[in-house]
Design an enzyme around this catalytic site. Structure first.
Site, short mmCIF file in Angstrom:
data_model
loop_
_atom_site.label_atom_id
_atom_site.label_comp_id
_atom_site.label_asym_id
_atom_site.label_seq_id
_atom_site.Cartn_x
_atom_site.Cartn_y
_atom_site.Cartn_z
N ASP A 123 -50.17 -114.54 -64.10
CA ASP A 123 -50.47 -116.01 -63.46
C ASP A 123 -51.67 -116.49 -63.12
O ASP A 123 -52.31 -116.35 -62.97
CB ASP A 123 -49.64 -117.06 -63.87
CG ASP A 123 -48.40 -116.99 -62.67
OD1 ASP A 123 -48.83 -115.15 -62.32
OD2 ASP A 123 -47.76 -117.59 -62.39
N GLN A 133 -44.81 -114.53 -63.86
CA GLN A 133 -45.04 -113.22 -64.03
C GLN A 133 -42.93 -112.52 -63.58
O GLN A 133 -42.55 -113.59 -63.20
CB GLN A 133 -45.44 -112.24 -62.47
CG GLN A 133 -46.78 -112.15 -62.48
CD GLN A 133 -47.45 -111.94 -61.38
OE1 GLN A 133 -48.52 -112.33 -60.20
NE2 GLN A 133 -47.79 -110.52 -61.48
N HIS A 134 -43.11 -111.32 -63.30
CA HIS A 134 -41.77 -110.86 -62.95
C HIS A 134 -40.34 -111.20 -63.79
O HIS A 134 -39.52 -110.65 -64.13
CB HIS A 134 -41.58 -111.08 -62.18
CG HIS A 134 -42.35 -111.04 -60.65
ND1 HIS A 134 -43.00 -109.57 -60.46
CD2 HIS A 134 -42.53 -112.28 -60.00
CE1 HIS A 134 -43.72 -110.57 -59.70
NE2 HIS A 134 -43.55 -111.82 -58.74
#
Length: 465
Positions: A229, A71-72
């Site tokens: 995830d 992520q991110h």
């Protein structure tokens, strides 16, 4: 037999599983490594994905695929679909000051209520702020922003450099990954004011697809919405409302499936969405299996003997308490903290008690994460324990005792990739399949709440809170 594929594009590697869409039976798999670092060019992920697909026997007979990813990560594209600069990953902390500035400007309560998460350096919005302040030319070139799983799904759908403005419109993401950006709200959608305050303009952003919505590649293969995830892992282990997933690896995560969003202005709980239409409030700790590995090395024993030692000691380790902040800590937010061992006497300073204290310290730290979730309104009925630490008999038993909940331990597997494959099967058939998790071990130990109480007292004194 219809086949579906699931992809786990993590920080370290890319894993591909190919499963039967009806039964979930594993047919074949493959993997490839990612380069190290906190700044990586997305082309490396694409190369690894193609290598993993090849080692898995290809996608020629695959009807649907979904990608779950770290992520991110900030992926910036120019007007032609070219990558503007290497992606800043979730664990790149150079945007810490940008995060602090965003919190000062709007207040923690606004962020918690609007996006579910108070900004920290991992969030994409903070990285866009850093980009605008430190690389203004690259910020100005950025015509679209997406996340690692979005970009890989876009590439699988046949887009990429040279796609132009029409290709950028085909970018897609899902609720779970969008919820980790800091500029998307489950109730309001994309927040233009946050993008103006970070990147300086509103770029093309991926369409947020529903859990079973999809794109198609040039061959007609379904490309699912994908997920972050942790949301993928939730799908992979079949987590439902009331389930708390505890993942014990290098770091520890505690997340739960919830029917309603959370709002925690303290910043302890990140109010993410999940991949089914529910929510996935999450807490992350920095110290988990590395604490156990380090203690086992100190005692000069292997993992099996370390677990035996820990279980040979009584609950509470005869008064020894380990506060496991070896690498600072994220929950609670104590980045400069250090670990400490308390309650030493001539009688209790034994290898068995030290081993037990190490496991109890890690587990109590994770239990504090669960407490933060329940304080935010999450209902917890069962723990699903995954990750490398779940292989330890000592950790399994002590998690059950300290948490005071039944613990389910699925057989080891690629939970994130499996969850993506399950989503792909859902997109193919219009409903998520009920793939039974095999080899589940149930652990239900007698609760030992006094261990957690004593740990919390010592941890508070140690941190000065």
């Amino acid at each position: 037999m219809a086949l579906v594929a699931g992809v786990d594009s993590s920080t370290q590697s890319c894993k591909v599983v190919i499963r039967d869409a009806e039964s979930g039976e594993l047919v074949r798999s493959g993997s490839a490594q990612h380069p190290p670092g906190t700044e990586v060019h997305p082309d490396a992920w694409w190369t690894a994905l193609r290598e993993a697909i090849a080692t898995a026997g290809g996608f020629d007979d695959v009807a649907a695929v979904s990608v779950a990813g770290q992520q991110h990560g900030m992926v910036c594209l120019d007007a032609n679909g070219e990558v503007v600069r290497p992606a800043l990953l979730w664990n790149d902390t150079r945007s810490a000051e940008a995060a602090a500035a965003l919190v000062r400007e709007k207040g923690a309560q606004w962020w918690a209520e609007t996006t579910g998460t108070v900004p920290v350096a991992s969030l994409t919005a903070t990285k866009l702020r850093w980009l605008a302040e430190n690389e203004p030319e690259n910020a100005a070139r950025t015509a679209a922003v997406c996340l690692p799983h979005d970009w890989l799904s876009w590439r699988l759908a046949g887009h990429g450099p040279g796609s132009g403005s029409e290709g950028l419109k085909e970018l897609a993401t899902d609720r779970s990954d969008a919820s980790g950006t800091g500029y998307w709200s489950a109730s309001k959608g994309y927040l233009t004011e946050v993008l103006e305050a970070t990147l300086g303009h509103v770029p093309v952003l991926p369409e947020v697809l529903g859990p079973l919505e999809f794109r198609k590649d040039p061959e007609g293969r379904i490309i699912g919405a994908g997920s972050g995830d942790n949301a993928g892992a939730g799908l992979g282990v079949g987590a439902a409302e009331g389930d708390v997933v505890v993942s014990v690896g290098t770091s520890g995560t505690v997340f739960a499936v919830s029917g309603s969003p959370t709002s925690d202005a303290s910043g302890l709980v990140a109010g993410f969405a999940d991949a089914t239409g529910n929510y996935l409030p999450l807490v992350c700790t920095l110290n988990a299996t590395l604490v156990l590995d380090t203690t086992a090395r100190l005692l000069d024993v292997d993992h099996s003997e370390f677990a035996r030692l820990a279980l040979s000691a009584p609950a509470g380790a005869d008064g020894l308490i380990l506060v496991p902040y070896f690498s600072g800590e994220r929950t609670p937010n104590l980045p400069d903290a250090t670990g400490s061992l308390h309650g030493l006497t001539l009688d209790n300073y034994t290898p068995a008690n030290v081993a037990r204290a190490a496991v109890e310290g890690v587990v109590c730290s994770l239990a504090d994460g669960l407490q933060a979730l329940t304080d935010a309104g999450v209902v917890a009925r069962r723990v699903i324990l995954v990750g490398g630490g779940a292989r330890s008999e000592a950790l399994r038993e002590i998690v059950s005792a300290v948490f005071g909940l039944p613990v389910s331990v699925p057989s080891p597997g690629e939970y994130v990739a499996d969850g993506a494959a399950r989503q792909a099967a859902g997109a193919l058939h219009g409903a998520l399949p009920d793939w039974r998790t095999s080899g589940v071990e149930l652990v239900d130990s007698a609760p030992t709440p006094e261990v957690l109480t004593r740990y919390r007292e010592v941890a508070r004194r140690t941190s000065g809170n």
